[in-house]
Design a protein around this motif. Structure first.
Motif, mmCIF file in Angstrom:
data_model
loop_
_atom_site.group_PDB
_atom_site.id
_atom_site.type_symbol
_atom_site.label_atom_id
_atom_site.label_comp_id
_atom_site.label_asym_id
_atom_site.label_seq_id
_atom_site.Cartn_x
_atom_site.Cartn_y
_atom_site.Cartn_z
ATOM 1 N N THR A 105 0.943 -1.252 -0.077
ATOM 2 C CA THR A 105 0.094 0.262 -0.069
ATOM 3 C C THR A 105 0.896 1.285 -0.065
ATOM 4 N N THR A 106 1.847 1.372 0.672
ATOM 5 C CA THR A 106 2.831 2.236 0.938
ATOM 6 C C THR A 106 3.449 2.661 -0.415
ATOM 7 N N LEU A 107 3.979 1.562 -1.162
ATOM 8 C CA LEU A 107 4.652 1.549 -2.333
ATOM 9 C C LEU A 107 3.551 2.141 -3.492
ATOM 10 N N PHE A 108 2.186 1.863 -3.453
ATOM 11 C CA PHE A 108 1.736 2.346 -4.176
ATOM 12 C C PHE A 108 1.185 3.551 -4.278
ATOM 13 N N TYR A 109 0.966 4.146 -2.944
ATOM 14 C CA TYR A 109 0.622 5.700 -2.884
ATOM 15 C C TYR A 109 1.960 6.528 -3.297
ATOM 16 N N LEU A 110 3.375 5.981 -3.097
ATOM 17 C CA LEU A 110 4.211 6.589 -3.357
ATOM 18 C C LEU A 110 4.268 6.720 -4.699
ATOM 19 N N LEU A 111 3.823 5.730 -5.431
ATOM 20 C CA LEU A 111 3.956 5.665 -7.180
ATOM 21 C C LEU A 111 2.783 6.873 -7.533
ATOM 22 N N LEU A 112 1.891 7.015 -6.873
ATOM 23 C CA LEU A 112 0.641 7.853 -7.003
ATOM 24 C C LEU A 112 1.301 9.338 -6.888
ATOM 25 N N ILE A 113 2.099 9.643 -6.009
ATOM 26 C CA ILE A 113 2.603 10.973 -5.687
ATOM 27 C C ILE A 113 3.130 11.550 -7.182
ATOM 28 N N GLN A 114 3.550 10.687 -8.052
ATOM 29 C CA GLN A 114 4.305 10.857 -9.201
ATOM 30 C C GLN A 114 3.385 11.659 -9.994
ATOM 31 N N LEU A 115 1.900 11.460 -9.873
ATOM 32 C CA LEU A 115 0.985 12.363 -10.585
ATOM 33 C C LEU A 115 0.981 13.931 -10.175
ATOM 34 N N MET A 116 1.607 14.108 -8.766
ATOM 35 C CA MET A 116 1.460 15.462 -8.431
ATOM 36 C C MET A 116 2.537 16.333 -8.652
ATOM 37 N N ILE A 117 3.410 15.737 -9.379
ATOM 38 C CA ILE A 117 4.857 16.325 -9.697
ATOM 39 C C ILE A 117 4.719 16.822 -10.881
ATOM 40 N N MET A 118 4.956 18.108 -11.425
ATOM 41 C CA MET A 118 4.927 18.697 -12.583
ATOM 42 C C MET A 118 6.194 18.165 -13.495
ATOM 43 N N PRO A 119 5.878 17.780 -14.750
ATOM 44 C CA PRO A 119 6.910 17.075 -15.500
ATOM 45 C C PRO A 119 8.167 18.067 -15.626
ATOM 46 N N VAL A 120 7.814 19.319 -15.839
ATOM 47 C CA VAL A 120 8.883 20.438 -15.972
ATOM 48 C C VAL A 120 9.895 20.558 -14.649
ATOM 49 N N MET A 121 9.499 20.152 -13.428
ATOM 50 C CA MET A 121 10.414 20.210 -12.258
ATOM 51 C C MET A 121 11.592 18.890 -12.552
ATOM 52 N N LEU A 122 11.247 17.921 -13.297
ATOM 53 C CA LEU A 122 11.901 16.834 -13.207
ATOM 54 C C LEU A 122 12.988 16.849 -14.543
ATOM 55 N N MET A 123 12.995 17.575 -15.516
ATOM 56 C CA MET A 123 13.723 17.983 -16.774
ATOM 57 C C MET A 123 15.254 17.921 -16.673
ATOM 58 N N VAL A 124 15.719 18.988 -15.445
ATOM 59 C CA VAL A 124 16.927 19.021 -15.225
ATOM 60 C C VAL A 124 17.610 17.838 -14.865
ATOM 61 N N PRO A 125 16.867 17.096 -13.834
ATOM 62 C CA PRO A 125 17.496 15.718 -13.251
ATOM 63 C C PRO A 125 17.402 14.723 -14.433
ATOM 64 N N ASN A 126 16.331 14.737 -15.197
ATOM 65 C CA ASN A 126 16.429 13.649 -16.281
ATOM 66 C C ASN A 126 17.437 13.913 -17.164
ATOM 67 N N MET A 127 17.888 15.179 -17.620
ATOM 68 C CA MET A 127 18.732 15.455 -18.756
ATOM 69 C C MET A 127 20.317 15.084 -18.072
ATOM 70 N N MET A 128 20.440 15.608 -16.699
ATOM 71 C CA MET A 128 21.796 15.046 -16.237
ATOM 72 C C MET A 128 21.798 13.372 -16.233
ATOM 73 N N THR A 129 20.861 12.598 -15.938
ATOM 74 C CA THR A 129 20.712 11.195 -16.016
ATOM 75 C C THR A 129 20.824 10.803 -17.473
ATOM 76 N N LEU A 130 20.493 11.353 -18.278
ATOM 77 C CA LEU A 130 20.591 11.096 -19.875
ATOM 78 C C LEU A 130 22.027 11.375 -20.106
ATOM 79 N N HIS A 131 22.739 12.513 -19.764
ATOM 80 C CA HIS A 131 24.075 12.850 -20.175
ATOM 81 C C HIS A 131 25.137 11.662 -19.742
ATOM 82 N N GLN A 132 24.824 11.322 -18.231
ATOM 83 C CA GLN A 132 25.532 10.117 -17.742
ATOM 84 C C GLN A 132 25.676 8.846 -18.515
ATOM 85 N N LEU A 133 24.241 8.626 -19.156
ATOM 86 C CA LEU A 133 24.048 7.523 -19.929
ATOM 87 C C LEU A 133 24.516 7.708 -21.350
ATOM 88 N N GLY A 134 24.711 8.864 -21.847
ATOM 89 C CA GLY A 134 25.353 9.053 -23.031
ATOM 90 C C GLY A 134 24.177 8.946 -24.139
#
Length: 276
Positions: A105-134
Motif C-alpha cells: 500500500t505504501t509503495l502504491f501511494y508513493l507511485l501515485l505521488i508522481q501524478l502530483m509532480i509537474m514534469p517540468v520540475m524533473l527535466m534538469v535531473p532527467n537531462m543529467m541522467t541522460l548525459h551520464q548514460l550518453g
C-alpha cells in the motif's frame, strides 16, 4: 434542482452548440487558411473559406520542410513510448491488483505521488541522467523518462480489480505462467482501459514540445512539434499565415483522422475506465 429542471432541454442544447462552435473556431480558421490562396490580407481574419480554394498552400508547405522525416521520428517517439509503457503498466498493475507483499500500500501511494509532480520540475535531473548514460540527442533518451506511467499503472490496477480473481486461479491451475495469464486472460478483458490509455499516451507524446526541444539538437532527429516551430518562425517572418496554417494542419491531421475513425471505441474506453 438538477440541470434539466433549471434549463429547458432546447436551451441547454443551444448553449452546448454555441460552446462547441466557439471551441472549434481556431480549427475552422486553420482549415480555411490552409486551403486559401490568400496568405496575408485583411480577409485572413475571416473563418469562412476565401476563394479561390487551392491545395497550393499545402503543397508549398510540404516542400519547405522534411515532413516525412518529422512524421517518422514522431511515430517512433509516440508509438515506441507506448509500446514500452504497455509492458510496464500491465506488469505493475497486475502485481498491485493480485499479489500481496510487505509495504504494498505504501509503495502504491508513493507511485501515485508522481501524478502530483509537474514534469517540468524533473527535466534538469532527467537531462543529467541522460548525459551520464550518453543518451542525449537520441530518440531513445527522449522516450526514456516516459517508459513508466503512474497514471497507466493506476488505470490497469483498477481494470484488473474488476476481473474476478477466480479466472486467474483457474488459469494458473491449468498450468499457465503468470505472464500467460496476463496476456491471454486479463489483457483481452481490459481492452477498453488499454484503448483509453493509448489515446491519452499517444496524443500527449504526439503533442509534446518542450522535452524533445531540450534533448534533441540534431535537426534529423526532431519531432513534428519542434519542426513546426522552426517552420513557423520562417513563415511568420514573411507574414505567410496560410503556410503556418497548412503546417499546423499537417501536424494535427493524423490525430484528427484517427479520432474520427475510432471515436466510438475511444469514448467506450473512457466510459469503461471512468475517465470523464
Amino acid at each position: 434542482m438538477n440541470v434539466k429542471q433549471r434549463f429547458p432541454l432546447r436551451t441547454l442544447s443551444l448553449l452546448l452548440i454555441c460552446a462547441a462552435l466557439l471551441w472549434l473556431t481556431p480549427i475552422f480558421w486553420m482549415i480555411s487558411s490552409a486551403f486559401s490562396a490568400d496568405s496575408f490580407s485583411p480577409a485572413m481574419a475571416s473563418i469562412l473559406p476565401r476563394r479561390p480554394l487551392t491545395f497550393g498552400t499545402l503543397e508549398e508547405a510540404w516542400e519547405i520542410a522534411d515532413w516525412l522525416r518529422l512524421y517518422a521520428n514522431t511515430l517512433i517517439f509516440a508509438l515506441g513510448t507506448f509500446a514500452v509503457q504497455l509492458v510496464t503498466i500491465t506488469t505493475a498493475g497486475y502485481v498491485f491488483a493480485y499479489h500481496e507483499f510487505h509495504g504494498k500500500t505504501t509503495l502504491f501511494y508513493l507511485l501515485l505521488i508522481q501524478l502530483m509532480i509537474m514534469p517540468v520540475m524533473l527535466m534538469v535531473p532527467n537531462m543529467m541522467t541522460l548525459h551520464q548514460l550518453g543518451l542525449l540527442n537520441t530518440l531513445t533518451g527522449t522516450m526514456l523518462p516516459y517508459f513508466a506511467s503512474a497514471f497507466g499503472v493506476f488505470l490497469m490496477r483498477q481494470a484488473f480489480l474488476n476481473i474476478p480473481r477466480e479466472l486467474e486461479d483457474a488459469a494458473l491451475m491449468e498450468g499457465c505462467r503468470w505472464w500467460q495469464v496476463v496476456m491471454h486472460v486479463l489483457l483481452p478483458m481490459t481492452r477498453p482501459a488499454l484503448l483509453a490509455f493509448a489515446t491519452v499516451s499517444i496524443t500527449y507524446h504526439w503533442n509534446e514540445f518542450l522535452w524533445p526541444l531540450m534533448v534533441l539538437n540534431d535537426p534529423d532527429k526532431q519531432v513534428l512539434t519542434v519542426g513546426l516551430a522552426s517552420f513557423a518562425l520562417g513563415a511568420e517572418s514573411g507574414g505567410q499565415w496560410g503556410l503556418i496554417s497548412a503546417g499546423s494542419l499537417m501536424v494535427c491531421l493524423p490525430l484528427m483522422v484517427a479520432f474520427i475513425l475510432c471515436q466510438k471505441h475511444f469514448l467506450s474506453g473512457f466510459g469503461f475506465s471512468g475517465i470523464k
